[in-house]
Design an enzyme around this catalytic site. Structure first.
Site, PDB file in Angstrom:
ATOM      1  N   GLY A  47       0.835  -1.188   0.000  1.00  6.95           N
ATOM      2  CA  GLY A  47       0.000   0.000   0.000  1.00  6.95           C
ATOM      3  C   GLY A  47       0.873   1.242   0.000  1.00  6.95           C
ATOM      4  N   CYS A  48       0.309   2.371  -0.429  1.00  3.03           N
ATOM      5  CA  CYS A  48       1.081   3.605  -0.523  1.00  3.03           C
ATOM      6  C   CYS A  48       1.494   4.119   0.858  1.00  3.03           C
ATOM      7  CB  CYS A  48       0.303   4.670  -1.293  1.00  3.03           C
ATOM      8  SG  CYS A  48      -1.403   4.918  -0.756  1.00  3.03           S
ATOM      9  N   TYR A  49       0.531   4.223   1.773  1.00  6.26           N
ATOM     10  CA  TYR A  49       0.862   4.673   3.126  1.00  6.26           C
ATOM     11  C   TYR A  49       1.847   3.725   3.819  1.00  6.26           C
ATOM     12  CZ  TYR A  49      -3.206   7.899   2.991  1.00  6.26           C
ATOM     13  OH  TYR A  49      -4.100   8.886   2.683  1.00  6.26           O
TER      14      TYR A  49
END
Length: 316
Positions: free
Chosen positions: A127-129
């Site tokens: 995921g990006c976060y």
């Protein structure tokens, strides 16, 4: 055999299942610049036809899943029916990030991770976060500076492009606020991978937010230094991060940021696959703020997917 024919014979084939979405389009654009990869597309009228998708999967070296979680699980089940003809898979959804049998696609996670991805047939794109938070925290947990049961809070802001079609449409139509917190039930779908790959045994608090701009991300982790193992200094933390990523091509530590950089904007790494890490704070206050900056569609999504694709196809 001519040189062009020989080159074509060595070309790897990739199918992006869900190529019309934000991440799919980004991946396709990046792959277009790689001569050793040819992207195969399914007839738009047959994109939900299981038989047609199975035939497409059977005929390529690797499939990228840019689908909602349930659809990604269905796509993997479809690939499973192909036996030895099944392609390698990179799943860009959340569905398999902590699933048994899947390799986590953050190549800089540990010294052995890139090789694990090279040898894998199933890779879950991060995921990006979590990409930013894991990059900041995993080295410090591994080094013993942050105890595994330490109460961590992760704050993050992203451009709206990471929020899916409905969020993108709302912002682009001018129907969304300038800034908003979300995930306030503390059960955001990224928390399981955040905990699993940072090495934390205590569930972190994760507070995401979205701003009224297209892309770009900052992930920040505040720390009370005098509560950490050995009372580390800002320099100690920076040194651990710098050593951990000294050979990383895409991840870099911006040294000496404390006292020199007073503001940090989100969009500086847009249209790149880079990830920058910063250590801010003031020694006499015994407090620090760790910050990761990245393009949420770059190293936070499509850039990481392409990195994994190249590793799995023997191109990196």
């Amino acid at each position: 055999m001519t040189a062009s024919v020989a080159q074509k014979a060595k070309t790897a084939t990739v199918f992006i299942d869900g190529e019309a979405g934000t991440t799919g389009l980004e991946i396709r654009e990046r792959l277009a610049g790689i001569d050793a990869i040819t992207v195969k597309s399914i007839d738009p009228d047959k994109r939900k036809d299981k038989a047609a998708r199975a035939d497409m999967m059977r005929g390529v070296d690797l499939a990228v899943l840019c689908l909602p979680d349930d659809a990604a699980k269905e796509a993997v089940a479809l690939a499973d029916t192909l036996g030895k003809d099944a392609p390698k898979i990179v799943d860009a959804s959340t569905a398999h990030r902590v699933a048994p049998g899947w390799v986590y696609g953050f190549a800089e996670l540990s010294p052995a991770q890139a090789d694990a991805i090279r040898n894998a047939t199933r890779v879950a794109n991060p995921g990006c976060y979590p990409t930013g938070a894991i990059a900041l925290l995993r080295p410090l947990v591994d080094a013993g500076l942050i105890p595994s049961d330490y109460p961590i809070t992760i704050n993050a802001v992203s451009g709206y492009s990471g929020g899916g079609r409905s969020m993108i449409e709302a912002y682009e139509a001018g129907n969304a606020p300038s800034f908003e917190l979300y995930g306030l039930g503390l059960e955001h779908k990224h928390v399981p991978e955040l905990q699993a790959y940072t090495g934390l045994t205590r569930r972190p608090i994760f507070v995401p937010s979205v701003g009224n701009y297209h892309k770009g991300m900052l992930v920040s982790v505040p720390l009370h230094l005098d509560t950490l193992s050995g009372n580390p200094s800002l320099a100690d933390i920076e040194a651990v991060l710098a050593k951990y990523y000294k050979s990383a091509e895409l991840v870099s530590v911006v040294t000496g940021a404390a006292g020199k950089i007073a503001r940090l904007e989100t969009e500086a790494l847009n249209d790149t696959d880079k990830l920058e890490l910063f250590v801010f704070g003031k020694p006499e206050l015994k407090q620090a703020v760790l910050v990761a900056r990245l393009d949420n569609l770059g190293k936070g999504a499509a850039g990481a997917a392409v990195q994994n694709i190249k590793l799995m196809l023997g191109l990196a």
